[in-house]
Design an enzyme around this catalytic site. Structure first.
Site, mmCIF file in Angstrom:
data_model
loop_
_atom_site.group_PDB
_atom_site.id
_atom_site.type_symbol
_atom_site.label_atom_id
_atom_site.label_comp_id
_atom_site.label_asym_id
_atom_site.label_seq_id
_atom_site.Cartn_x
_atom_site.Cartn_y
_atom_site.Cartn_z
ATOM 1 N N ARG A 196 -21.113 -8.256 -3.536
ATOM 2 C CA ARG A 196 -20.584 -6.940 -3.151
ATOM 3 C C ARG A 196 -21.229 -5.836 -3.986
ATOM 4 N NH1 ARG A 196 -14.429 -7.496 -3.763
ATOM 5 N NH2 ARG A 196 -14.427 -5.390 -2.930
ATOM 6 N N ARG B 233 -18.797 4.384 3.052
ATOM 7 C CA ARG B 233 -19.591 3.414 2.294
ATOM 8 C C ARG B 233 -21.030 3.364 2.776
ATOM 9 N NH1 ARG B 233 -14.772 0.270 0.494
ATOM 10 N NH2 ARG B 233 -15.407 -1.245 -1.054
ATOM 11 N N ARG C 8 -8.477 -9.822 -11.038
ATOM 12 C CA ARG C 8 -7.626 -9.446 -9.899
ATOM 13 C C ARG C 8 -7.419 -10.657 -8.984
ATOM 14 N NH1 ARG C 8 -9.511 -4.575 -6.009
ATOM 15 N NH2 ARG C 8 -10.892 -6.195 -5.232
ATOM 16 N N LYS D 275 -10.816 2.428 -7.688
ATOM 17 C CA LYS D 275 -10.521 3.416 -6.641
ATOM 18 C C LYS D 275 -9.057 3.318 -6.190
ATOM 19 C CE LYS D 275 -13.805 1.748 -3.951
ATOM 20 N NZ LYS D 275 -14.487 0.714 -4.757
ATOM 21 N N ARG E 279 -6.883 -12.411 -2.635
ATOM 22 C CA ARG E 279 -8.010 -11.939 -1.823
ATOM 23 C C ARG E 279 -9.174 -12.919 -1.915
ATOM 24 N NH1 ARG E 279 -9.014 -5.520 -2.611
ATOM 25 N NH2 ARG E 279 -11.115 -6.219 -2.084
HETATM 26 P P1 B4P Z 1 -9.070 -1.558 -7.870
HETATM 27 O O1 B4P Z 1 -8.452 -0.227 -8.119
HETATM 28 O O2 B4P Z 1 -8.236 -2.552 -7.087
HETATM 29 O O3 B4P Z 1 -10.552 -1.495 -7.243
HETATM 30 P P2 B4P Z 1 -11.224 -0.850 -5.974
HETATM 31 O O4 B4P Z 1 -12.344 -0.039 -6.505
HETATM 32 O O5 B4P Z 1 -10.195 -0.144 -5.123
HETATM 33 O O6 B4P Z 1 -11.692 -2.163 -5.122
HETATM 34 P P3 B4P Z 1 -12.508 -2.639 -3.902
HETATM 35 O O7 B4P Z 1 -13.764 -1.847 -3.737
HETATM 36 O O8 B4P Z 1 -12.604 -4.074 -4.243
HETATM 37 O O9 B4P Z 1 -11.788 -2.746 -2.536
HETATM 38 P P4 B4P Z 1 -11.788 -2.271 -1.013
HETATM 39 O O10 B4P Z 1 -10.458 -2.680 -0.562
HETATM 40 O O11 B4P Z 1 -12.157 -0.839 -0.873
HETATM 41 O O12 B4P Z 1 -9.409 -2.177 -9.308
HETATM 42 C C1 B4P Z 1 -9.915 -3.496 -9.446
HETATM 43 C C2 B4P Z 1 -9.193 -4.244 -10.538
HETATM 44 O O13 B4P Z 1 -9.476 -3.639 -11.803
HETATM 45 C C3 B4P Z 1 -7.677 -4.239 -10.403
HETATM 46 O O14 B4P Z 1 -7.178 -5.500 -10.704
HETATM 47 C C4 B4P Z 1 -7.201 -3.202 -11.419
HETATM 48 O O15 B4P Z 1 -5.939 -3.523 -11.954
HETATM 49 C C5 B4P Z 1 -8.272 -3.283 -12.493
HETATM 50 N N1 B4P Z 1 -8.518 -1.995 -13.129
HETATM 51 C C6 B4P Z 1 -8.524 -0.770 -12.531
HETATM 52 N N2 B4P Z 1 -8.789 0.193 -13.453
HETATM 53 C C7 B4P Z 1 -8.984 -0.451 -14.644
HETATM 54 C C8 B4P Z 1 -9.290 -0.024 -15.974
HETATM 55 N N3 B4P Z 1 -9.451 1.265 -16.281
HETATM 56 N N4 B4P Z 1 -9.440 -0.964 -16.944
HETATM 57 C C9 B4P Z 1 -9.269 -2.272 -16.654
HETATM 58 N N5 B4P Z 1 -8.960 -2.748 -15.432
HETATM 59 C C10 B4P Z 1 -8.819 -1.852 -14.431
HETATM 60 O O16 B4P Z 1 -12.917 -3.115 -0.183
HETATM 61 C C11 B4P Z 1 -12.838 -4.462 0.233
HETATM 62 C C12 B4P Z 1 -13.870 -4.845 1.319
HETATM 63 O O17 B4P Z 1 -13.529 -4.222 2.580
HETATM 64 C C13 B4P Z 1 -15.343 -4.438 1.127
HETATM 65 O O18 B4P Z 1 -16.045 -5.361 0.351
HETATM 66 C C14 B4P Z 1 -15.874 -4.390 2.588
HETATM 67 O O19 B4P Z 1 -16.192 -5.684 3.081
HETATM 68 C C15 B4P Z 1 -14.688 -3.891 3.359
HETATM 69 N N6 B4P Z 1 -14.734 -2.423 3.541
HETATM 70 C C16 B4P Z 1 -13.840 -1.529 3.005
HETATM 71 N N7 B4P Z 1 -14.175 -0.274 3.355
HETATM 72 C C17 B4P Z 1 -15.305 -0.356 4.119
HETATM 73 C C18 B4P Z 1 -16.158 0.613 4.733
HETATM 74 N N8 B4P Z 1 -15.903 1.919 4.624
HETATM 75 N N9 B4P Z 1 -17.254 0.180 5.427
HETATM 76 C C19 B4P Z 1 -17.520 -1.128 5.551
HETATM 77 N N10 B4P Z 1 -16.756 -2.111 4.973
HETATM 78 C C20 B4P Z 1 -15.657 -1.727 4.254
#
Ligand code: B4P
Length: 190
Positions: free
Chosen positions: A145, A89, A128, A14, A134
């Protein structure tokens, strides 16, 4: 306005795809994960309260997250639209978002749901973790998660499917190929 929800399990990409969409469509970026981490870094009361949920792989309570979004939308209400990255979420968050947007005559345009299998998600999150600093990027927390996502977050997809706004996109492969798949769904903004 073009308001896009980027949806998917932790590690689905994302954050990665948000950056590319923002560059192409000049949208504002609303990431609840980033907002929460910024509060944690500043050691605010909200950040300290959120840390224990995030470190354990749980969701931060709805009222905290919805309050943060209300403030953020008040600052970013102009412009061509926003990417909602990692929000909503829960169904309660989705209902609150609809209500907040309707106050300014706006709505969600579409949801992009990135599809990635659990094994690949865990691989990405552990990788990551080697550089992100993190505390939630460990294998154990990643598994927790994903469970939380399946139980509490995945019903949000159905909420937008009922509004005909849900679009599944294959999230496996090269980052640019996935971005092209997303752009085919988004099309040219009006
Ligand atoms: P990212 O792009 O970093 O992943 P993400 O989906 O954004 O991550 P996430 O869900 O963990 O985080 P958030 O901060 O929202 O990609 C992950 C990795 O994969 C990276 O290293 C990237 O380089 C690699 N990658 C990406 N695309 C790739 C591909 N095509 N091929 C290979 N590798 C690839 O959430 C963090 C925490 O915050 C939650 O657990 C929760 O506790 C809290 N939180 C956030 N929003 C909330 C909400 N609305 N309600 C309640 N809690 C919330």
């Amino acid at each position: 306005m073009l308001n896009i929800i980027l949806f998917g399990p932790p590690g689905a990409g994302k954050g990665t795809q948000s950056e590319k969409l923002i560059a192409k469509y000049h949208l504002c970026h609303i990431s609840t994960g980033d907002l929460l981490r910024s509060e944690m870094a500043k050691k605010t009361e909200l950040g300290l309260a959120a840390k224990k949920y995030m470190d354990s792989g749980s969701l931060v309570p709805d009222d905290v997250v919805i309050g943060m979004i209300r403030n953020k939308l008040a600052q970013d209400s102009s412009g061509p639209g926003c990417i909602f990255d990692g929000f909503p979420r829960t169904v309660a968050q989705a209902e609150a978002l609809d209500e907040l947007l309707s106050e300014t005559g706006n709505t969600i345009t579409l949801m992009i749901a990135l599809q990635v299998e659990a094994d690949e998600l865990i691989k990405r999150l552990v990788k990551r973790g080697e550089t992100s600093g993190r505390s939630d990027d460990t294998e154990e927390t990643a598994r927790k998660r994903i469970e939380v996502y399946d139980r509490e977050t995945s019903p949000v997809a159905n909420y937008y499917a009922k509004q005909d706004k849900y679009h599944a996109v294959d999230g496996v492969g090269e980052v640019n190929d996935i971005f092209n798949r997303i752009c085919q769904v988004v099309g040219v903004p009006v």
